[in-house]
Design a protein around this motif. Structure first.
Motif, PDB file in Angstrom:
ATOM      1  N   ALA A 381       0.918  -1.296   0.016  1.00 48.98           N
ATOM      2  CA  ALA A 381       0.372   0.120  -0.023  1.00 48.98           C
ATOM      3  C   ALA A 381       0.377   1.532  -0.053  1.00 48.98           C
ATOM      4  N   GLU A 382       2.405   1.132   0.862  1.00 48.71           N
ATOM      5  CA  GLU A 382       2.430   2.271   0.217  1.00 48.71           C
ATOM      6  C   GLU A 382       3.329   2.949  -1.122  1.00 48.71           C
ATOM      7  N   ALA A 419      -7.795  -7.428 -11.668  1.00 46.61           N
ATOM      8  CA  ALA A 419      -7.169  -8.052 -10.220  1.00 46.61           C
ATOM      9  C   ALA A 419      -7.555  -7.735  -9.244  1.00 46.61           C
ATOM     10  N   GLY A 420      -8.327  -6.798  -8.830  1.00 44.45           N
ATOM     11  CA  GLY A 420      -8.097  -5.319  -7.828  1.00 44.45           C
ATOM     12  C   GLY A 420      -7.504  -4.854  -6.921  1.00 44.45           C
ATOM     13  N   ASP A 471     -14.432  -1.373  -0.928  1.00 38.20           N
ATOM     14  CA  ASP A 471     -14.738  -2.493  -1.475  1.00 38.20           C
ATOM     15  C   ASP A 471     -14.773  -2.367  -2.517  1.00 38.20           C
ATOM     16  N   GLU A 472     -15.604  -2.354  -3.442  1.00 35.86           N
ATOM     17  CA  GLU A 472     -16.713  -1.996  -4.318  1.00 35.86           C
ATOM     18  C   GLU A 472     -16.418  -1.493  -5.398  1.00 35.86           C
ATOM     19  N   ASN A 485      -9.330  -5.121  -3.342  1.00 35.32           N
ATOM     20  CA  ASN A 485      -8.290  -5.313  -3.083  1.00 35.32           C
ATOM     21  C   ASN A 485      -8.263  -4.462  -2.206  1.00 35.32           C
ATOM     22  N   GLN A 486      -7.818  -4.979  -0.350  1.00 41.76           N
ATOM     23  CA  GLN A 486      -7.531  -3.636   0.498  1.00 41.76           C
ATOM     24  C   GLN A 486      -5.689  -3.958   0.781  1.00 41.76           C
ATOM     25  N   ALA A 487      -4.608  -3.308   0.783  1.00 43.01           N
ATOM     26  CA  ALA A 487      -3.839  -3.263   1.243  1.00 43.01           C
ATOM     27  C   ALA A 487      -3.196  -2.629   1.842  1.00 43.01           C
TER      28      ALA A 487
END
Length: 572
Positions: A381-382, A419-420, A471-472, A485-487
């Motif tokens: 996420a950085e 791919a998110g 999320d969506e 996807n959450q990172a």
């Protein structure tokens, strides 16, 4: 010209009837009518033009082209009487048109053409002029007035000089004829729509019958398709003329003919034209059929090699023994199963992304690399924002290469979103052929220049707050709902059993792995190295000497080439 296939216009008494019909007026006025230029297809040898149709394109400043076009025409001038064909005034014609064009300025070019004609096979003895000679010399200039994207507009001005010899032989006319016109081109992918329209100013030629030749309007539309960039083009164009005194109302003053052809580029500076055409009415100059072939040679500028600079003097430097081990550790090598990694301000991929020829469709063997890049972004996420940059080799035109590189970069952008990866972390652009990695025309250099790069243009620091993405999202290109996807910084690898994390190589060079128990206060994450507290209670990652590739699915290799342990087995 035969009547049956070209009965689109009412045929009365057309070309040459005034000369052939009895009567003193006709007998005394034959010579001016024989001075008639019946050629419809005139090459210009201009940059990106096709035979008979000029374009507003201007080549490189100072570029010089020379060419020739040979034609055979069947029945370009026929005598009719009340829809009955009486015979061919010019039964057959062979022409050789020589020309030169020079783009002396980035928006202007000039040209000169010289036709040599041979008429033979006449079946009207009273009107025949079976002979060979020189036609009317043409000189012209054209200007590129507007260019925006693939759309171009230009203007042209030409003069046709009465250089025909011998006279009165259907080789040319008796007066100077100026021509002015508008040129338009629109490139859409591999297709190009062309238009060459203008007016010819001519002294009136009155046969005192149904054929009155004077000033006329010419419209030449065309369509070109690039079958193989810089190698093969196919095209179709139509020649439409209309006399101002009888504009598009039939008769010999309004010829219509179509042509199909192909352009072949065996070398960068050599163009070969081949084609065929036929007329669709009884207009003067239209044929039962015509075939042609041409050759254009472009004189390329010789690029002077850059001056040879003296090699710098490098002093020998002995690396201290205590630093050798650290330098060796800093050399990054690809691990087994590692398809991408972060190096400075880029995500570097191990193998280039491959596409099907001249399309945006990604080859199946490149999809694992894209999934790997997506997993890397989803677990780092950085990395705040990555710009996907498409590049092309120099084989196609600037416009085509720019469009193709942009569309390919967009395709990769779409795949990463699917791919998110959240769209706010991605952007794309195409650079065409203007930023090559290697100079040269060999396949190795061209292949290296066809590439996609992932530039990291923003990264979050230890004190930055990472956005909380939804999320969506709705996919921008079709509106369908899609999961994001959450990172977070220091996130565990995907599908890693809770309470476990593999720790990467640290600056000391010691490699260790540790199994953690689930701790509600720590969130199951072990800080990499104490370099100051970051948001969320996790400490920032240490400076890397190796690269950890987190984010690979459980059934794909992780950064160190090993599959993640099953959920019921602790890692070592």
């Amino acid at each position: 010209m035969s009547v049956s296939p070209r009965a689109l216009l009412p045929a009365t008494v057309t070309v040459g009837l005034a000369l052939w019909a009895p009567g003193p007026a006709a007998a005394q006025d034959t010579e001016p009518v024989r001075n008639l230029d019946i050629e419809l297809l005139r090459p210009t040898f201009s940059y990106r033009s096709i035979p008979g149709l000029d374009t507003p394109d201007i080549g490189e400043e100072g570029q010089l082209r020379m060419g020739l076009l040979a034609q055979f025409e069947r029945d370009p001038l026929v005598l009719y009487e009340f829809e009955n064909e009486l015979g061919g005034v010019v039964g057959n014609r062979a022409t050789m048109q020589l020309g030169v064009s020079w783009d002396f300025f980035e928006r202007a070019g000039v040209r000169l053409t010289l036709p040599v004609n041979s008429n033979f096979g006449s079946t009207v003895p009273d009107l025949d002029a079976d002979t060979a000679g020189l036609g009317d010399i043409g000189a012209g200039i054209r200007f590129l007035a507007l260019r925006t994207g693939g759309f171009q507009v230009g203007v042209r001005a030409d003069m046709l000089f009465p250089s025909n010899f011998p006279r009165n032989a259907w080789l040319g006319e008796a007066d100077i004829r100026p021509l002015v016109g508008l040129l338009v081109r629109q490139d859409i992918g591999r297709f190009s729509a062309l238009l060459d329209t203008g007016a010819t100013i001519r002294s009136a030629i009155d046969t005192e019958q149904d054929f009155k030749l004077g000033s006329e309007l010419s419209i030449t539309p065309g369509l070109m398709y690039e079958v193989s960039p810089d190698f093969l083009n196919v095209y179709a164009d139509g020649f439409i003329r209309g006399g101002f005194t009888n504009l598009f109302q039939g008769g010999a003053e309004n010829p219509i003919e179509t042509v199909l052809g192909a352009q072949l580029f065996p070398k960068e500076n050599i163009l070969v034209d081949v084609g065929a055409g036929r007329g669709w009415n009884e207009g003067y100059g239209t044929t039962d059929f015509r075939i042609f072939g041409g050759l254009t040679y472009t004189f390329m500028k010789k690029e002077e090699p850059p001056p040879i600079e003296p090699e710098p003097i490098v002093e020998a430097y002995e690396i201290p023994e205590e630093n050798v081990e650290q330098l060796v550790q800093e050399v990054q090598v690809w691990e087994e199963g590692q398809l991408a990694r972060v190096e400075n301000d880029q995500i570097v991929i191990r193998e280039p992304i491959q596409f099907y020829l001249d399309t945006t469709e990604i080859l199946p063997e490149s999809m694992p690399t894209l999934r790997y890049v997506a997993n890397l972004l989803n677990t780092k996420a950085e990395i705040a924002h990555v710009q996907i940059e498409g590049h092309a080799s120099e084989e196609g035109s600037y416009e085509y290469n720019y469009e193709l590189s942009t569309r390919r970069a967009q395709k990769i952008w779409e795949e990463l979103i699917k791919a998110g990866v959240h769209p706010d972390r991605l952007s794309f652009k195409g650079m065409g052929e203007v930023v090559p990695l290697k100079m040269g025309e060999d396949e190795e250099s061209l292949s290296a220049n066809r590439r996609v790069e992932f530039d990291i243009i923003k990264q979050y620091g230890p004190l930055d707050i990472i956005p909380d993405y939804p999320d969506e999202i709705l996919l921008p290109w079709n509106g369908q709902r899609h999961r994001v996807n959450q990172a977070t910084i220091g996130a565990a690898l995907p599908d890693q059993p809770e309470g476990h994390q593999i720790i990467e190589e640290v600056p000391s060079g010691d490699i260790f792995q540790q199994e953690l128990e689930d701790d509600a206060d720590q969130g199951g994450v072990l800080p990499d190295a104490p370099q100051g507290e970051a948001p969320g209670g996790a400490l920032p990652e240490p400076e890397r000497k190796g690269t950890i590739e987190t984010g690979a699915p459980a059934d794909e290799p992780s950064g160190d080439g090993a599959a993640l342990p099953p959920a019921d087995e602790p890692s070592d």
